[in-house]
Design a protein around this motif. Structure first.
Motif, PDB file in Angstrom:
ATOM      1  N   PHE A 277       0.839  -1.199   0.000  1.00  0.00           N
ATOM      2  CA  PHE A 277       0.000   0.000   0.000  1.00  0.00           C
ATOM      3  C   PHE A 277       0.878   1.254   0.000  1.00  0.00           C
ATOM      4  CE2 PHE A 277      -3.029  -3.086   1.697  1.00  0.00           C
ATOM      5  CZ  PHE A 277      -4.165  -2.768   0.976  1.00  0.00           C
ATOM      6  N   GLY A 278       0.488   2.222  -0.804  1.00  0.00           N
ATOM      7  CA  GLY A 278       1.223   3.473  -0.896  1.00  0.00           C
ATOM      8  C   GLY A 278       2.320   3.484  -1.932  1.00  0.00           C
ATOM      9  N   GLU A 279       2.656   2.336  -2.500  1.00  0.00           N
ATOM     10  CA  GLU A 279       3.702   2.287  -3.516  1.00  0.00           C
ATOM     11  C   GLU A 279       3.180   2.683  -4.899  1.00  0.00           C
ATOM     12  OE1 GLU A 279       6.812   1.802  -3.013  1.00  0.00           O
ATOM     13  OE2 GLU A 279       6.912   0.975  -0.991  1.00  0.00           O
ATOM     14  N   SER A 280       1.921   2.396  -5.164  1.00  0.00           N
ATOM     15  CA  SER A 280       1.315   2.713  -6.462  1.00  0.00           C
ATOM     16  C   SER A 280       0.611   4.065  -6.388  1.00  0.00           C
ATOM     17  CB  SER A 280       0.340   1.599  -6.853  1.00  0.00           C
ATOM     18  OG  SER A 280      -0.620   1.395  -5.838  1.00  0.00           O
ATOM     19  N   PRO A 281       0.093   4.590  -7.503  1.00  0.00           N
ATOM     20  CA  PRO A 281      -0.541   5.907  -7.484  1.00  0.00           C
ATOM     21  C   PRO A 281      -1.671   6.004  -6.460  1.00  0.00           C
ATOM     22  CG  PRO A 281      -0.195   5.187  -9.742  1.00  0.00           C
ATOM     23  CD  PRO A 281       0.149   4.013  -8.860  1.00  0.00           C
ATOM     24  N   ALA A 282      -1.824   7.179  -5.881  1.00  0.00           N
ATOM     25  CA  ALA A 282      -2.868   7.387  -4.874  1.00  0.00           C
ATOM     26  C   ALA A 282      -4.241   7.040  -5.427  1.00  0.00           C
ATOM     27  CB  ALA A 282      -2.833   8.830  -4.381  1.00  0.00           C
ATOM     28  N   ALA A 283      -4.479   7.368  -6.696  1.00  0.00           N
ATOM     29  CA  ALA A 283      -5.791   7.133  -7.298  1.00  0.00           C
ATOM     30  C   ALA A 283      -6.145   5.663  -7.389  1.00  0.00           C
ATOM     31  CB  ALA A 283      -5.851   7.765  -8.691  1.00  0.00           C
ATOM     32  N   SER A 284      -5.153   4.769  -7.284  1.00  0.00           N
ATOM     33  CA  SER A 284      -5.444   3.336  -7.376  1.00  0.00           C
ATOM     34  C   SER A 284      -5.936   2.768  -6.047  1.00  0.00           C
ATOM     35  CB  SER A 284      -4.203   2.565  -7.830  1.00  0.00           C
ATOM     36  OG  SER A 284      -3.227   2.489  -6.793  1.00  0.00           O
ATOM     37  N   HIS A 285      -6.021   3.592  -5.019  1.00  0.00           N
ATOM     38  CA  HIS A 285      -6.481   3.156  -3.700  1.00  0.00           C
ATOM     39  C   HIS A 285      -7.917   3.617  -3.464  1.00  0.00           C
ATOM     40  CE1 HIS A 285      -2.102   3.128  -3.392  1.00  0.00           C
ATOM     41  NE2 HIS A 285      -2.194   2.374  -2.306  1.00  0.00           N
ATOM     42  N   ALA A 286      -8.682   2.806  -2.736  1.00  0.00           N
ATOM     43  CA  ALA A 286     -10.058   3.162  -2.375  1.00  0.00           C
ATOM     44  C   ALA A 286     -10.408   2.506  -1.049  1.00  0.00           C
ATOM     45  CB  ALA A 286     -11.030   2.724  -3.467  1.00  0.00           C
ATOM     46  N   VAL A 298      -9.618  -1.357   2.733  1.00  0.00           N
ATOM     47  CA  VAL A 298      -8.808  -0.542   1.827  1.00  0.00           C
ATOM     48  C   VAL A 298      -8.308  -1.444   0.713  1.00  0.00           C
ATOM     49  CG1 VAL A 298      -6.839   0.999   1.589  1.00  0.00           C
ATOM     50  CG2 VAL A 298      -8.083   0.904   3.762  1.00  0.00           C
ATOM     51  N   ALA A 299      -8.465  -0.988  -0.526  1.00  0.00           N
ATOM     52  CA  ALA A 299      -8.017  -1.771  -1.678  1.00  0.00           C
ATOM     53  C   ALA A 299      -7.025  -0.965  -2.498  1.00  0.00           C
ATOM     54  CB  ALA A 299      -9.211  -2.156  -2.546  1.00  0.00           C
ATOM     55  N   ASP A 300      -6.023  -1.665  -3.020  1.00  0.00           N
ATOM     56  CA  ASP A 300      -5.080  -1.087  -3.982  1.00  0.00           C
ATOM     57  C   ASP A 300      -5.198  -1.918  -5.255  1.00  0.00           C
ATOM     58  OD1 ASP A 300      -2.963  -0.105  -5.472  1.00  0.00           O
ATOM     59  OD2 ASP A 300      -1.434  -1.163  -4.318  1.00  0.00           O
ATOM     60  N   VAL A 301      -5.827  -1.364  -6.289  1.00  0.00           N
ATOM     61  CA  VAL A 301      -6.091  -2.160  -7.488  1.00  0.00           C
ATOM     62  C   VAL A 301      -4.824  -2.441  -8.284  1.00  0.00           C
ATOM     63  CG1 VAL A 301      -8.475  -1.371  -7.660  1.00  0.00           C
ATOM     64  CG2 VAL A 301      -6.683  -0.139  -8.892  1.00  0.00           C
ATOM     65  N   THR A 302      -3.815  -1.596  -8.179  1.00  0.00           N
ATOM     66  CA  THR A 302      -2.585  -1.826  -8.940  1.00  0.00           C
ATOM     67  C   THR A 302      -1.887  -3.118  -8.489  1.00  0.00           C
ATOM     68  OG1 THR A 302      -2.252   0.537  -9.330  1.00  0.00           O
ATOM     69  CG2 THR A 302      -0.341  -0.883  -9.566  1.00  0.00           C
ATOM     70  N   SER A 303      -1.764  -3.293  -7.190  1.00  0.00           N
ATOM     71  CA  SER A 303      -1.111  -4.494  -6.664  1.00  0.00           C
ATOM     72  C   SER A 303      -2.088  -5.637  -6.450  1.00  0.00           C
ATOM     73  CB  SER A 303      -0.406  -4.176  -5.343  1.00  0.00           C
ATOM     74  OG  SER A 303      -1.358  -3.863  -4.336  1.00  0.00           O
ATOM     75  N   GLY A 304      -3.385  -5.341  -6.450  1.00  0.00           N
ATOM     76  CA  GLY A 304      -4.374  -6.372  -6.176  1.00  0.00           C
ATOM     77  C   GLY A 304      -4.417  -6.780  -4.718  1.00  0.00           C
ATOM     78  N   THR A 305      -4.270  -5.816  -3.815  1.00  0.00           N
ATOM     79  CA  THR A 305      -4.223  -6.094  -2.377  1.00  0.00           C
ATOM     80  C   THR A 305      -5.405  -5.447  -1.663  1.00  0.00           C
ATOM     81  OG1 THR A 305      -1.809  -6.020  -2.531  1.00  0.00           O
ATOM     82  CG2 THR A 305      -2.759  -6.033  -0.322  1.00  0.00           C
ATOM     83  N   VAL A 306      -5.976  -6.166  -0.721  1.00  0.00           N
ATOM     84  CA  VAL A 306      -7.066  -5.662   0.112  1.00  0.00           C
ATOM     85  C   VAL A 306      -6.679  -5.836   1.576  1.00  0.00           C
ATOM     86  CG1 VAL A 306      -9.500  -5.877   0.742  1.00  0.00           C
ATOM     87  CG2 VAL A 306      -8.791  -6.296  -1.607  1.00  0.00           C
ATOM     88  N   ALA A 307      -6.940  -4.821   2.395  1.00  0.00           N
ATOM     89  CA  ALA A 307      -6.688  -4.905   3.833  1.00  0.00           C
ATOM     90  C   ALA A 307      -7.991  -4.676   4.588  1.00  0.00           C
ATOM     91  CB  ALA A 307      -5.650  -3.884   4.267  1.00  0.00           C
ATOM     92  N   GLU A 308      -8.182  -5.459   5.641  1.00  0.00           N
ATOM     93  CA  GLU A 308      -9.329  -5.284   6.533  1.00  0.00           C
ATOM     94  C   GLU A 308      -8.842  -4.666   7.840  1.00  0.00           C
ATOM     95  OE1 GLU A 308     -12.689  -8.358   7.664  1.00  0.00           O
ATOM     96  OE2 GLU A 308     -11.002  -8.548   9.064  1.00  0.00           O
ATOM     97  N   ILE A 309      -9.510  -3.612   8.274  1.00  0.00           N
ATOM     98  CA  ILE A 309      -9.162  -2.918   9.517  1.00  0.00           C
ATOM     99  C   ILE A 309     -10.314  -3.066  10.496  1.00  0.00           C
ATOM    100  CG2 ILE A 309      -8.710  -0.659  10.564  1.00  0.00           C
ATOM    101  CD1 ILE A 309      -7.408   0.159   7.906  1.00  0.00           C
ATOM    102  N   ARG A 318      -6.388  -8.584   8.672  1.00  0.00           N
ATOM    103  CA  ARG A 318      -6.005  -9.551   7.646  1.00  0.00           C
ATOM    104  C   ARG A 318      -5.910  -8.845   6.302  1.00  0.00           C
ATOM    105  NH1 ARG A 318     -11.521 -12.810   6.034  1.00  0.00           N
ATOM    106  NH2 ARG A 318     -12.953 -11.081   6.426  1.00  0.00           N
ATOM    107  N   THR A 319      -5.292  -9.505   5.355  1.00  0.00           N
ATOM    108  CA  THR A 319      -5.195  -8.998   3.999  1.00  0.00           C
ATOM    109  C   THR A 319      -5.664 -10.076   3.030  1.00  0.00           C
ATOM    110  OG1 THR A 319      -2.898  -9.697   3.757  1.00  0.00           O
ATOM    111  CG2 THR A 319      -3.282  -7.432   4.523  1.00  0.00           C
ATOM    112  N   GLY A 320      -6.062  -9.660   1.854  1.00  0.00           N
ATOM    113  CA  GLY A 320      -6.521 -10.583   0.826  1.00  0.00           C
ATOM    114  C   GLY A 320      -6.083 -10.099  -0.538  1.00  0.00           C
ATOM    115  N   ARG A 321      -6.491 -10.858  -1.556  1.00  0.00           N
ATOM    116  CA  ARG A 321      -6.084 -10.548  -2.918  1.00  0.00           C
ATOM    117  C   ARG A 321      -7.298 -10.368  -3.814  1.00  0.00           C
ATOM    118  NH1 ARG A 321      -1.277  -8.815  -3.776  1.00  0.00           N
ATOM    119  NH2 ARG A 321      -1.422  -9.594  -5.917  1.00  0.00           N
ATOM    120  N   LEU A 322      -7.142  -9.514  -4.815  1.00  0.00           N
ATOM    121  CA  LEU A 322      -8.093  -9.401  -5.899  1.00  0.00           C
ATOM    122  C   LEU A 322      -7.310  -9.308  -7.193  1.00  0.00           C
ATOM    123  CD1 LEU A 322      -9.531  -5.800  -6.304  1.00  0.00           C
ATOM    124  CD2 LEU A 322      -7.717  -6.272  -4.698  1.00  0.00           C
ATOM    125  N   ALA A 323      -7.986  -9.498  -8.296  1.00  0.00           N
ATOM    126  CA  ALA A 323      -7.294  -9.413  -9.579  1.00  0.00           C
ATOM    127  C   ALA A 323      -6.774  -7.998  -9.771  1.00  0.00           C
ATOM    128  CB  ALA A 323      -8.242  -9.783 -10.711  1.00  0.00           C
TER     129      ALA A 323
END
Length: 415
Positions: A277-286, A298-309, A318-323
């Motif tokens: 998280f934070g390595e890819s463009p800010a706009a790729s996070h939601a 929180v999702a980062d679509v560039t890396s395909g990473t999801v975090a649960e807070i 925990r963290t998970g993955r998406l395409a």
């Protein structure tokens, strides 16, 4: 409800049906071809200002800001050298009497309860980046009845939100004021007109020299359903030190985190997000919060990473993955699934396993996602249109044109 990217802020021609009353300050328009009516009212950003889409009507409010729950839109308009100011309840086709504010002002932020507004001479959202240099900041605080406070605050400040009791205004304090390149979150006591630091999570005063100064991008803000906390996603913070790091002497190196602001107790705390998280463009996070307010995703679509807070523990559980994808990211959740849109793809992630369960393609790039209250529909903002889908299969249930659409933000008052 779905976040309003206060990010951190920023809150805000479809079809118009015959026989709809025209409100002062709004511009109903008629579509050239028939279209389905929206099942739910939506709060949107339009290229002409804040918009409310309801049934087969559209209302646009220029120089306006909406409350987070979509119940009220506060509107301004020039009145000679002064400013006309009034409140609209779009669900009831109702507007308050106009009051005149001395000088020229535009609305910036609405309190979590929707009753108080902070106005400044020019629009500047907390997610807009550094403002121009200035030594002092004029702020007007008003409600539907008129002016409550007129402030001339030392420094280069941008209003963010109000305390729950309406006695304080949280602001970004940009440093140095003449040529800002970093900022800190501070609190204005409205009665005394003084500006000071926030409290720590244990409700202790922040020690002198231990206030966090940030240089990154404020991507999106999410108000908790109970309206007690405001969560803001920040990215690109290499070498950043939180207050807890400054107090303890630890080095700190957060590239992305969620800044948590307690509007009742006036403390702030940052939840660090793991790599990447934070390595890819800010706009790729939601970011999106569950309807019960218990979990923030929180999702980062560039890396395909999801975090649960966990919003109780304020920690990543925990963290998970998406395409992986590309483009500006948007997120929404109905409490059963997390929906993430970027480009022309919408992905569904099951919250039980935090893994992807479905993916579908829409006609145009996604510009906002909203899970309908009560479930059953997922709204997808697109270029000049809004479509709604079965949230399990992605099947298109309807689509209406929305010329000038910038983004779909959340549910609006339905009346």
């Amino acid at each position: 409800m779905t976040a309003i990217p206060i990010p951190r802020r920023a809150v805000l021609t479809m079809i118009a049906g015959a026989g709809v009353a025209t409100l002062a300050g709004c511009r109903p328009t008629r579509a050239s071809t028939p279209a389905l009516a929206l099942p739910d009212a939506l709060l949107v950003d339009l290229d002409g200002g804040v918009g409310v889409l309801r049934g087969a009507t559209r209302r646009t409010f220029a120089r306006a800001v909406a409350s987070a729950d979509g119940q009220t839109v506060y509107v301004t308009a020039p009145a000679g050298a002064d400013t006309a100011f009034w409140a609209v309840q779009p669900g009831r086709d109702d507007a308050s009497p106009r009051v005149v504010l001395p000088g020229r002002w535009v609305p910036q932020v609405v309190s979590a309860g929707g009753t108080m507004v902070a106005l400044t001479p020019e629009p500047r959202a907390v997610t807009d980046g550094p403002p121009g240099g200035r030594a002092a900041t004029p702020v007007l605080v008003a409600d539907a009845g008129g002016v409550r406070y007129r402030l001339e605050l030392r420094g280069n400040l941008v209003p963010e939100t109000f305390t729950a009791d309406l006695g304080g205004l949280f602001v970004l304090d940009w440093l140095p004021a003449a040529a800002p390149d970093r900022y800190r979150v501070r609190l204005v006591d409205l009665a005394s007109r003084t500006v000071g630091p926030l409290l720590t999570r244990d409700k202790s005063p922040v020690p002198t020299g231990a206030e966090e100064e940030m240089r990154g991008d404020g991507r999106q803000a999410v108000l908790a359903p109970d309206k007690a906390l405001l969560y803001t996603l920040y990215t690109h913070q290499p070498g950043h030190q939180h207050t807890r790091d400054l107090v303890s002497g630890r080095p700190g190196n957060a590239h992305a985190f969620v800044h948590t602001l307690h509007l009742e107790q006036r403390w702030a705390y940052c939840v660090d997000l793991p790599h990447p998280f934070g390595e890819s463009p800010a706009a790729s996070h939601a970011m999106a919060i569950t309807p019960d307010g218990g979990r923030l995703f929180v999702a980062d679509v560039t890396s395909g990473t999801v975090a649960e807070i966990s919003t109780e523990g304020l920690n990543v559980t925990r963290t998970g993955r998406l395409a992986p994808g590309a483009g500006s990211a948007y997120a929404a959740t109905d409490g059963r699934a997390l929906f993430v849109g970027a480009g022309t793809a919408v992905r569904a992630i099951d919250l039980a396993g935090l893994n992807g369960t479905a993916e579908w393609t829409v006609r145009d790039p996604v510009a906002g996602l909203v899970a309908a209250p009560g479930g059953g529909r997922l709204y997808v903002g697109q270029r000049a249109a809004v479509s709604w889908h079965d949230p399990v299969t992605g099947r298109v249930l309807g689509r209406v044109p929305a010329p000038g659409l910038v983004a779909v933000r959340g549910p609006a008052a339905a009346g």
